[in-house]
Design a protein around this motif. Structure first.
Motif, short mmCIF file in Angstrom:
data_model
loop_
_atom_site.label_atom_id
_atom_site.label_comp_id
_atom_site.label_asym_id
_atom_site.label_seq_id
_atom_site.Cartn_x
_atom_site.Cartn_y
_atom_site.Cartn_z
N GLY A 1 52.67 35.00 45.81
CA GLY A 1 52.69 36.21 44.99
C GLY A 1 54.10 36.76 44.88
N HIS A 2 54.40 37.35 43.75
CA HIS A 2 55.76 37.85 43.51
C HIS A 2 55.79 38.91 42.42
N TYR A 3 56.88 39.69 42.45
CA TYR A 3 57.30 40.46 41.28
C TYR A 3 58.27 39.58 40.52
N HIS A 4 58.43 39.82 39.24
CA HIS A 4 59.54 39.18 38.56
C HIS A 4 60.81 39.96 38.91
N GLU A 5 61.90 39.19 39.10
CA GLU A 5 63.17 39.83 39.44
C GLU A 5 63.53 40.85 38.35
N ALA B 1 56.73 40.31 31.38
CA ALA B 1 55.29 40.08 31.54
C ALA B 1 54.99 38.60 31.76
N GLU B 2 53.71 38.28 31.92
CA GLU B 2 53.29 36.88 32.06
C GLU B 2 51.83 36.79 31.62
N SER B 3 51.44 35.63 31.05
CA SER B 3 50.04 35.38 30.74
C SER B 3 49.57 34.16 31.51
N TYR B 4 48.36 34.22 32.04
CA TYR B 4 47.74 33.06 32.69
C TYR B 4 46.48 32.71 31.92
N LEU B 5 46.27 31.42 31.69
CA LEU B 5 45.02 30.93 31.10
C LEU B 5 44.39 29.99 32.11
N ALA C 1 53.22 42.95 40.13
CA ALA C 1 53.29 41.75 40.96
C ALA C 1 51.98 40.99 40.83
N HIS C 2 52.01 39.67 41.05
CA HIS C 2 50.80 38.88 40.85
C HIS C 2 50.66 37.76 41.87
N ARG C 3 49.41 37.57 42.28
CA ARG C 3 49.02 36.51 43.23
C ARG C 3 47.68 35.97 42.74
N GLY D 1 62.82 35.44 36.51
CA GLY D 1 63.17 35.28 37.93
C GLY D 1 62.00 35.66 38.83
N HIS D 2 62.15 35.39 40.14
CA HIS D 2 61.07 35.68 41.09
C HIS D 2 61.59 36.48 42.26
N ASP D 3 60.84 37.48 42.66
CA ASP D 3 61.21 38.30 43.82
C ASP D 3 60.02 38.29 44.78
ZN ZN Z 1 55.17 35.25 37.71
#
Ligand code: ZN
Ligand code: S6P
Length: 194
Positions: free
Chosen positions: A92-96, A101-105, A140-142, A162-164
Motif C-alpha cells: 500500500g502507498h500514497y503517490h509521491e 489518481a489511479e484506476s484499477y480494473l 492511499a491504496h492497498r 511516484g510511490h510513497d
Molecule cells: Zn498507486
C-alpha cells in the motif's frame, strides 16, 4: 519537442486470466519478508518465515518514461493466502505526487481495495472481475486477496506519480480484512492511529 523525443504508439498483450503482460515489461515481486511488520499477528509471520518466505505478489509494468503526460500501465497478481487470519495484501502507498489518481480494473479472482486519506478518511471497496475502482488524488491504496485463487487487477496512473510507502509502513491502514468463522470481515485496525 524534437522528433527524437516522439514515442511511437504501441500495443501489448495482457493475459486477462493470469495478468501476465507480454513484451518489454518490467516485473517486480514482494515476499512476506518484505512486509513482515505490516501484518497484525507478528508471531504468525515469524512462524511462516521459519520454514519459508512465500511470494505474496508480482507486478508487471509496461515501460514508459516516468514523466508528466505519460500513463503507466501495470498488472498485479496477488496470491491467495493468510497470515494468521489476515489475508495476503499489498504493501500500500500514497503517490509521491499526492494530486495524482489511479484506476484499477479487476481481471480475475476477488478482493478488496482499502483506501485512506492523511486526515483519517478510509474506505473498503469490493473488487470482482469486470469491476473498475477509481482512486482519486490524495488517497492511499492497498489491495487484499479475499479469495482462494490469484487476485489479478490492471492499473493505470500518471507517469510522474511516484510511490510513497513511508507512512503506511509505520501506521498501516485504518481498516483490516480478516477471515472469521469462514467469513470475510472488514474490521477497524486496532493498531491504527492518525
Ligand atoms: Zn498507486
Ligand atoms: C502503482 C499501483 C500498483 C501497485 C501494486 C503493488 O501505483 O498502485 O501497481 O504498485 O499493486 O502494490 P504496492 O503497494 O506494493 O506498490
Amino acid at each position: 519537442m524534437s522528433d527524437s523525443d516522439l514515442m511511437d504508439p504501441f500495443g501489448r498483450d495482457i493475459d486477462l486470466e493470469n495478468g501476465i503482460i507480454e513484451g518489454a515489461s518490467e516485473k517486480w515481486t514482494r515476499y512476506l519478508s518484505d512486509m513482515k511488520n505490516m501484518y497484525q499477528n507478528r508471531e504468525a509471520v515469524e512462524e511462516i518465515l521459519d520454514s519459508e518466505d512465500p511470494l505474496l505478489y508480482e507486478v508487471y509494468e509496461i515501460s514508459v518514461p516516468k514523466e508528466s503526460g505519460q500513463l503507466l500501465h501495470c498488472t498485479t497478481i496477488l496470491y491467495p493466502g493468510k497470515v494468521g487470519n489476515e489475508y495476503y495484501m499489498t504493501k500500500g502507498h500514497y503517490h509521491e505526487r499526492r494530486d495524482t489518481a489511479e484506476s484499477y480494473l479487476c481481471l480475475s479472482g476477488r478482493g478488496y481495495l482499502l483506501t485512506q486519506t492523511e486526515d483519517g478518511g478510509s474506505d473498503a471497496l469490493r473488487m470482482v472481475p469486470g469491476r473498475l475502482v477509481y482512486i482519486p488524488p490524495y488517497w492511499a491504496h492497498r489491495t487484499v486477496n479475499t479469495g482462494d485463487e490469484p487476485f489479478v487487477f490492471f492499473g493505470v496512473y500518471p507517469g510522474d506519480a511516484g510511490h510513497d510507502y513511508g507512512s503506511i509502513e509505520e501506521i498501516g491502514f485504518p481498516k483490516i480484512i480478516l477471515e472469521e468463522d469462514g467469513e470475510t470481515v472488514v474490521r477497524k485496525n486496532p493498531d491504527y492511529e492518525v
